[in-house]
Design a protein around this motif. Structure first.
Motif, mmCIF file in Angstrom:
data_model
loop_
_atom_site.group_PDB
_atom_site.id
_atom_site.type_symbol
_atom_site.label_atom_id
_atom_site.label_comp_id
_atom_site.label_asym_id
_atom_site.label_seq_id
_atom_site.Cartn_x
_atom_site.Cartn_y
_atom_site.Cartn_z
ATOM 1 N N LEU A 81 0.825 -1.206 0.000
ATOM 2 C CA LEU A 81 0.000 0.000 0.000
ATOM 3 C C LEU A 81 0.860 1.258 0.000
ATOM 4 N N GLN A 82 1.944 1.224 0.730
ATOM 5 C CA GLN A 82 2.822 2.394 0.747
ATOM 6 C C GLN A 82 3.436 2.644 -0.627
ATOM 7 N N ASP A 83 3.714 1.577 -1.368
ATOM 8 C CA ASP A 83 4.157 1.735 -2.751
ATOM 9 C C ASP A 83 3.086 2.440 -3.584
ATOM 10 N N LEU A 84 1.830 1.997 -3.427
ATOM 11 C CA LEU A 84 0.729 2.589 -4.191
ATOM 12 C C LEU A 84 0.524 4.055 -3.824
ATOM 13 N N ILE A 85 0.645 4.367 -2.541
ATOM 14 C CA ILE A 85 0.489 5.755 -2.092
ATOM 15 C C ILE A 85 1.550 6.632 -2.734
ATOM 16 N N THR A 86 2.804 6.139 -2.760
ATOM 17 C CA THR A 86 3.887 6.887 -3.390
ATOM 18 C C THR A 86 3.620 7.068 -4.879
ATOM 19 N N GLN A 87 3.142 5.991 -5.525
ATOM 20 C CA GLN A 87 2.821 6.083 -6.949
ATOM 21 C C GLN A 87 1.737 7.131 -7.198
ATOM 22 N N ARG A 88 0.740 7.154 -6.336
ATOM 23 C CA ARG A 88 -0.347 8.133 -6.469
ATOM 24 C C ARG A 88 0.187 9.547 -6.324
ATOM 25 N N GLN A 89 1.037 9.755 -5.311
ATOM 26 C CA GLN A 89 1.560 11.105 -5.075
ATOM 27 C C GLN A 89 2.479 11.556 -6.191
ATOM 28 N N ASN A 90 3.193 10.596 -6.820
ATOM 29 C CA ASN A 90 4.130 10.934 -7.894
ATOM 30 C C ASN A 90 3.468 10.966 -9.268
ATOM 31 N N GLY A 91 2.192 10.579 -9.331
ATOM 32 C CA GLY A 91 1.507 10.529 -10.620
ATOM 33 C C GLY A 91 1.917 9.360 -11.479
ATOM 34 N N SER A 92 2.537 8.336 -10.864
ATOM 35 C CA SER A 92 2.979 7.161 -11.619
ATOM 36 C C SER A 92 1.820 6.184 -11.781
ATOM 37 N N PRO A 93 1.887 5.329 -12.799
ATOM 38 C CA PRO A 93 0.846 4.295 -12.963
ATOM 39 C C PRO A 93 0.842 3.353 -11.763
ATOM 40 N N TRP A 94 -0.346 2.942 -11.351
ATOM 41 C CA TRP A 94 -0.453 2.033 -10.218
ATOM 42 C C TRP A 94 -0.046 0.620 -10.626
ATOM 43 N N GLN A 95 0.734 -0.011 -9.748
ATOM 44 C CA GLN A 95 1.127 -1.401 -9.962
ATOM 45 C C GLN A 95 1.066 -2.123 -8.621
ATOM 46 N N LEU A 96 0.179 -3.098 -8.511
ATOM 47 C CA LEU A 96 0.049 -3.874 -7.275
ATOM 48 C C LEU A 96 1.015 -5.039 -7.323
ATOM 49 N N ASP A 97 1.852 -5.152 -6.328
ATOM 50 C CA ASP A 97 2.851 -6.222 -6.273
ATOM 51 C C ASP A 97 2.146 -7.577 -6.336
ATOM 52 N N PRO A 98 2.433 -8.403 -7.360
ATOM 53 C CA PRO A 98 1.774 -9.712 -7.468
ATOM 54 C C PRO A 98 2.101 -10.651 -6.302
ATOM 55 N N LEU A 99 3.152 -10.337 -5.548
ATOM 56 C CA LEU A 99 3.496 -11.180 -4.407
ATOM 57 C C LEU A 99 2.379 -11.180 -3.371
ATOM 58 N N LEU A 100 1.727 -10.038 -3.204
ATOM 59 C CA LEU A 100 0.612 -9.966 -2.253
ATOM 60 C C LEU A 100 -0.539 -10.853 -2.718
ATOM 61 N N ILE A 101 -0.821 -10.832 -4.001
ATOM 62 C CA ILE A 101 -1.897 -11.669 -4.531
ATOM 63 C C ILE A 101 -1.589 -13.141 -4.289
ATOM 64 N N LYS A 102 -0.362 -13.544 -4.573
ATOM 65 C CA LYS A 102 0.027 -14.948 -4.375
ATOM 66 C C LYS A 102 -0.059 -15.336 -2.898
ATOM 67 N N ALA A 103 0.377 -14.424 -2.045
ATOM 68 C CA ALA A 103 0.348 -14.724 -0.608
ATOM 69 C C ALA A 103 -1.083 -14.921 -0.134
ATOM 70 N N LEU A 104 -2.002 -14.075 -0.586
ATOM 71 C CA LEU A 104 -3.395 -14.190 -0.152
ATOM 72 C C LEU A 104 -4.093 -15.378 -0.817
ATOM 73 N N GLN A 105 -3.652 -15.759 -2.001
ATOM 74 C CA GLN A 105 -4.169 -16.987 -2.608
ATOM 75 C C GLN A 105 -3.824 -18.189 -1.741
ATOM 76 N N ARG A 106 -2.596 -18.197 -1.226
ATOM 77 C CA ARG A 106 -2.198 -19.305 -0.342
ATOM 78 C C ARG A 106 -3.026 -19.310 0.939
ATOM 79 N N VAL A 107 -3.310 -18.107 1.451
ATOM 80 C CA VAL A 107 -4.125 -18.004 2.661
ATOM 81 C C VAL A 107 -5.508 -18.610 2.421
ATOM 82 N N LEU A 108 -6.101 -18.282 1.306
ATOM 83 C CA LEU A 108 -7.463 -18.741 1.005
ATOM 84 C C LEU A 108 -7.530 -20.238 0.723
ATOM 85 N N THR A 109 -6.420 -20.835 0.349
ATOM 86 C CA THR A 109 -6.428 -22.264 0.023
ATOM 87 C C THR A 109 -5.793 -23.119 1.117
#
Length: 887
Positions: free
Chosen positions: A589-617
């Motif tokens: 989230l802190q990466d996304l906040i920095t991207q927002r403040q800098n006007g950069s395109p948003w990119q969500l780290d896929p590692l978080l998605i993979k980690a939460l996929q493991r949690v759900l399974t």
């Protein structure tokens, strides 16, 4: 209400009372437009106060004095002095009896302190903590003056058939007027006047009994309005659990034959522990599946336990002065948290407590109102019923428990109760009992009571492969606060383990020890810079630090995201496993906040998605753990973590992450939701940890799914709203609808909910809060509109907190609008409320005092509203907060 020459009370100025009151006889004559209070006080010179007979100054506010007698003789006005705060009399002997008769007006008492009328005049009740008793009669209103009370209440028999006070009922019968009756109560235990209670009402009663460990029968009674009485069953069950738990864990048995609780609609606090007669805000006592959420069920259980536990940690042993408030509150919050953990999920309970600490108490520590657990001064004591005194105070006791161990801590608490039973004592006395029981020097530990601010603990790991050693280097510091710039090192108990590559815990063998002492240790960090070395470590481990959040500090360890994923999978400590998920989400989230403040395109780290996929399974994880690991850090926590918080960037980054995760995890979330919802439909409601967990995960999944454009999800949400047999699921569906783009469905659901629950004020509080918390634009205008709704009443603290408090505390995006309209709204509400109820007004003011977290523009707007308030005629409660905030 005046702003001039505020009186500052300082701890260093404490002196014992010149006089003591051994016996207090009170007579109340309750009338509709006025009440007469007669007090007969058996007073003697305090032998610890010195020689001579100084003037006796009794506290009294808003009282019409009718007469004064000394040793039975009526005193002419020339023989005493009375002003807005004191009745002054000059005694002629060391022991004497002073009698007063006063007139008060409970029906005009909107501040809800002292004796007041609640529920449209249908009930008389009291709230005397901290200094409400002085609004009832003239008295030495300080907690170190303890007296045995006898209380006679006379009132209209038909309108007020129930007459209650502390202790045991001695006598009752008809009054001199046949339309009246009386009740005489006696409390055999000496108590300070802040524990006095009186209730006169027409209420229904739920009765049960409890057999103590010594075989005594205790009658239990819960009183409530007839329409509420079916909702007190959970509170009664919770009370009996708490009584048994206190016997088993602390050896504390109840000491009277009767224990009573009364539910009150209009109450400033959550509840009050008056000896034998607890008075509860209805929000902390009533619980029914269709009218209370799971959170409300758990809150009722916790608050009932908290107030009952006060019978020993607060009543039998009380605080010497109000600076020692955490002596009773911190200790009792710790006790009720341990009870709740034993009754439900220890991990979830700990997560909830730490979440509150981090988002609210840490913010208190970082703001202009920062104060130690034991404050050194105050203008208005009501302002120090804070999260620092309560929650951080509980963390201080928890650290003692961790350092000493459960068995030694119990020995210390036994010594504390035995040594100080019937006394008014200090935080130092509590720590001394722990020191004497353990043999450990706790002098340095007491800095937790005297130093404000949140310590920061930086930790660095160093692996020496050739020597097979692993070092942890600790550096502690604490930011300057108003009362002290240079802080001395705290004692910080760090509970930790080291995990090897397969996730197993390594034996912990410290340098200097002959052999390893287990795999999980509590290491006291006592120096500003300190290192700990572990021997026989064959490969670089991953440390699991501050397990169970073993100290209220800000931990700084440079975990990589891969290490956090590793801890999410392998850490045996439930809290730290969830903490790893939160820290991973926080970094993303802190990466996304920095991207927002800098006007950069948003990119969500896929590692978080993979980690939460493991949690759900991961079928090994409990539902409660899955729900917590899926939940992103709150906006409030992101604000707390930021040096200068950009609310818009924080909000939009978090919403982007939620939508992106919802899309990426959609199949898993959908399958999990359908499974859980099916179970809910086919399983009768139960207020149990397993059912709480299932509903929590179900509602978390629904919240994510409603971020997607899926008509089937909308249908499922509407089905849950309409068909659920409990308020938890129904309200969660309403929240999802209110925050969605489905305008027609949202408005229909809100209207349907209001129609169904209009007779239930506490449920309507939820309805108000849901709308006030919505981040959608136009919410402030909606809140203003709701202030005119029949469900809202500014005079009632619950209603004010539900609508105004929810908007200003929960709806950060809309409260912090760039034009300052949210700030103006809050300041206007505080001004209006301050004339009615200063305590509630002061508590609602808090968001305006935390301006330091925001940029110069927002700071200026917030300070401007505080300055506007400062120019008005304010109560002591609000004036103290405003003046301290502005410096």
């Amino acid at each position: 209400m005046q702003n001039q020459k505020p009186i500052i009370v300082r701890l260093e100025d404490y002196r014992v009372a010149d006089y003591l009151i051994d016996k207090t006889d009170l007579s109340f004559y309750l009338r509709e437009q006025e009440t007469w209070v007669q007090a007969k006080l058996h007073i003697r010179r305090n032998p610890e106060a010195g020689e001579g007979l100084p003037e006796l100054a009794l506290n009294g506010e808003q009282l019409d004095l009718l007469e004064v007698k000394l040793n039975g003789q009526l005193l002419p006005p020339a023989h005493y002095q009375v002003d807005e705060q004191f009745l002054r009399v000059q005694p002629q002997q060391e022991g004497f009896v002073l009698e007063t008769k006063v007139r008060i007006y409970p029906h005009k008492n909107t501040a809800l302190e002292g004796l007041y009328q609640s529920a449209a005049g249908s009930m008389y009740c009291t709230q005397c903590e901290a200094e409400g008793f002085r609004k009832i009669t003239y008295y030495l209103d300080r907690p170190d003056v303890m007296s045995r009370f006898s209380v006679r209440i006379t009132a209209d028999k038909a309108r007020y058939p129930l007459l209650l006070s502390n202790g045991n009922l001695i006598e009752s019968g008809n009054g001199e007027n046949n339309s009246e009756h009386f009740a005489l109560w006696h409390d055999p235990f000496p108590k300070p006047c802040y524990l006095f209670a009186l209730v006169a009402a027409n209420l229904s009663c739920a009765e049960d009994q409890f057999i103590t460990q010594s075989g005594r029968k205790v009658t239990l009674r819960i009183y409530a309005e007839p329409s509420y009485i079916e909702q007190v069953g959970h509170a009664m069950t919770s009370l009996k659990k708490a009584m048994r738990w206190d016997e088993e864990v602390y050896g504390r048995e109840y000491d009277l034959d009767l224990f009573m609780i009364v539910a009150v609609d209009d109450f400033n606090m959550g509840a009050m522990e008056n000896k034998g007669l607890n008075i509860f805000n209805t929000s902390c006592l009533l619980a029914h599946p269709q009218t209370a959420t799971d959170a409300a069920f758990q809150r009722v259980e916790a608050v009932v336990a908290h107030e009952y536990f006060h019978n020993w940690s607060g009543n039998r042993v009380t605080c010497r002065d109000w600076f020692q408030l955490s002596l009773k509150e911190g200790f009792t919050v710790f006790r009720d948290a341990a009870f709740s953990a034993d009754m439900n999920s220890p991990t979830v309970k700990r997560i909830d407590d730490v979440r509150l600490l981090r988002t609210q108490q840490f913010a208190e520590d970082a703001g202009p109102l920062a104060h130690p657990v034991r404050p050194s001064s105050y203008m208005e004591i009501s302002n120090f019923y804070t999260l620092t005194v309560y929650e951080k105070g509980a963390e201080v006791v928890r650290m003692l428990h961790s350092l000493l161990g459960a068995e030694t801590f119990r020995q210390g608490s036994d010594l504390y109760f035995a040594r100080h039973d019937g006394q008014a004592v200090t935080c130092d006395d509590f720590v001394q009992a722990m020191q004497d029981a353990s043999g450990q020097d706790l002098t340095q530990f007491k800095r937790w009571y005297s130093q404000a601010g949140t310590p920061q603990l930086a930790v660095r790991g160093e692996y020496l492969a050739e020597e097979k050693r692993y070092l942890l280097h600790f550096t502690q510091s604490c930011p300057p606060t108003a009362e002290l710039a240079d802080k001395q090192p705290f004692v910080i108990p760090v509970k930790l383990a080291l995990l090897e590559q397969q996730g197993d815990e390594l034996p912990l063998h410290l340098t200097g020890e002959r052999e390893a002492q287990g795999t999980c240790r509590v290491i006291p960090i006592t120096k500003a810079v300190q290192s700990v070395c572990f021997e026989n470590i064959s490969s670089e481990p991953v440390p699991s630090l501050l397990r169970g959040f073993s100290a209220p500090v800000k931990l700084d360890f440079a975990y990589s995201r891969e290490q956090l994923c590793f801890l999410m999978q392998h850490d045996a400590d439930g809290f730290n496993r969830v903490e790893a998920a939160q820290q991973l989400s926080l970094q993303v989230l802190q990466d996304l906040i920095t991207q927002r403040q800098n006007g950069s395109p948003w990119q969500l780290d896929p590692l978080l998605i993979k980690a939460l996929q493991r949690v759900l399974t991961d079928n090994r994880l409990e539902a409660a753990m899955v729900a917590e690991m899926l939940s992103l850090p709150s906006e409030a926590w992101l604000v707390e973590r930021a040096e200068i918080a950009n609310i818009e960037a924080i909000h939009h980054a978090r919403e982007y992450a939620r939508r992106h995760l919802a899309d990426a995890l959609h199949p898993l979330l959908r399958a999990r939701y359908q499974q859980l919802r099916e179970t809910s439909r086919n399983t009768p409601f139960a207020a149990s940890a397993e059912h709480f967990a299932r509903r929590a995960l179900q509602n978390t999944a629904l919240g994510y799914l409603m971020q997607t454009d899926d008509d089937q999800v909308l249908a499922a949400c509407l089905e849950q709203f309409a068909q659920s047999d409990n308020l938890t699921e129904r309200l969660a569906a309403l929240v999802a609808l209110v925050n969605s783009t489905h305008i027609q469905e949202r408005e229909q659901a809100l209207a349907s909910f209001a129609t169904q629950y209009q007779a239930y004020p506490l449920v309507m509080d939820g309805w108000l809060a849901v709308q006030a918390s919505s981040p959608l634009y136009g919410t402030l205008e909606k809140v203003r509109e709701l202030m005119r709704h029949a469900a809202f009443n500014l005079n009632n603290p619950n209603r004010a907190r539900a609508l105004i408090g929810s908007f200003c505390n929960q709806n950060l995006l809309q409260f912090h609008q760039a034009d300052g309209s949210g700030y103006r709204f809050l300041a206007d509400c505080v001004l209006q409320l301050d004339r009615l109820n200063p305590q509630t007004a002061a508590r609602l003011l808090t968001p305006l005092t935390r301006f330091r977290k925001y940029d110069e523009k927002h700071q200026a707007l917030m300070q401007s509203e505080l300055a506007r308030l400062q120019q008005a005629h304010l109560s002591k409660d609000v004036f103290e907060l405003v003046s301290k905030s502005l410096g």
